[in-house]
Design an enzyme around this catalytic site. Sequence first.
Site, PDB file in Angstrom:
ATOM      1  N   ASP A 170      52.578  68.001  55.767  1.00 37.94           N
ATOM      2  CA  ASP A 170      53.191  68.981  56.666  1.00 37.94           C
ATOM      3  C   ASP A 170      54.037  69.956  55.858  1.00 37.94           C
ATOM      4  OD1 ASP A 170      53.917  70.306  58.970  1.00 37.94           O
ATOM      5  OD2 ASP A 170      55.448  68.854  59.557  1.00 37.94           O
ATOM      6  N   LEU A 171      53.397  70.698  54.989  1.00 35.70           N
ATOM      7  CA  LEU A 171      54.102  71.654  54.141  1.00 35.70           C
ATOM      8  C   LEU A 171      54.508  72.859  54.973  1.00 35.70           C
ATOM      9  CD1 LEU A 171      55.050  72.278  51.271  1.00 35.70           C
ATOM     10  CD2 LEU A 171      52.856  73.408  50.870  1.00 35.70           C
TER      11      LEU A 171
END
Length: 242
Positions: A170-171
């Site tokens: 989940d950058l």
Amino acid sequence: MMMQEQIREEAGGAMLFDASLASGVDNDWFDPGYWRARDALEVQGGGRGGVAMIDTPAGACVLRHYHRGGLVARFNRDRYLWTGAAHTRSFAEFRLLAHIAALELPAPQPVAARLRRHGLFYTGDLITRRIDGAHTLAQCLADGRLDADLARETGALVARFHREGIWHADLNAHNVLVTSEALYLIDFDRGALRTPAEAWRLANLARLRRSLVKLGAAERIPDFQAANWGPLVYGYERTMGA
């Protein structure tokens, strides 16, 4: 100091911890009420369930309980299917963070993780060392502090992890922390070690860009593509090629 991984099994679950930091860890450490009673708790929002800032014998830490997201959270808030301790969210993230720490990459240091069995399901918690004096990249954007230099540093940060095959699930701009001395990546839930490949690396960068755009970067920053995203990609590619 080298990590000293230990597992303590108990009725209904187990704890995984770094004995060099938290040899006295027990279930109380994962109870916000325990720290609240000692005036050692600060709850902050963010993520699916928020996090608790706690003052522990191992120092200032962050306590996070794993919560589900999306539609499934309406009927299952925090339980996951049990497929073995090594596959639990808490133990997997602890060990990935330990690997990251061994590589001397900037991320939170793992202190302890816990799993609790509930029949065919489990719940999980994770404690990491707190990164003091930090603001998220999202906050920097909102405050008008996301300039070309910070963008380049962000790109270089991501590249350092990608060079080691570390994929962040989940950058986004909330998971990049900025301090006066360094930048950090946080929240490696569901992260993994992957064989180096351009496809997942570019997809990771695209996710970060969507996050910035969703937060209004294109409206806040004139010519965002050239003024900020271009420098971020430059910092990324320069570091990847170093």
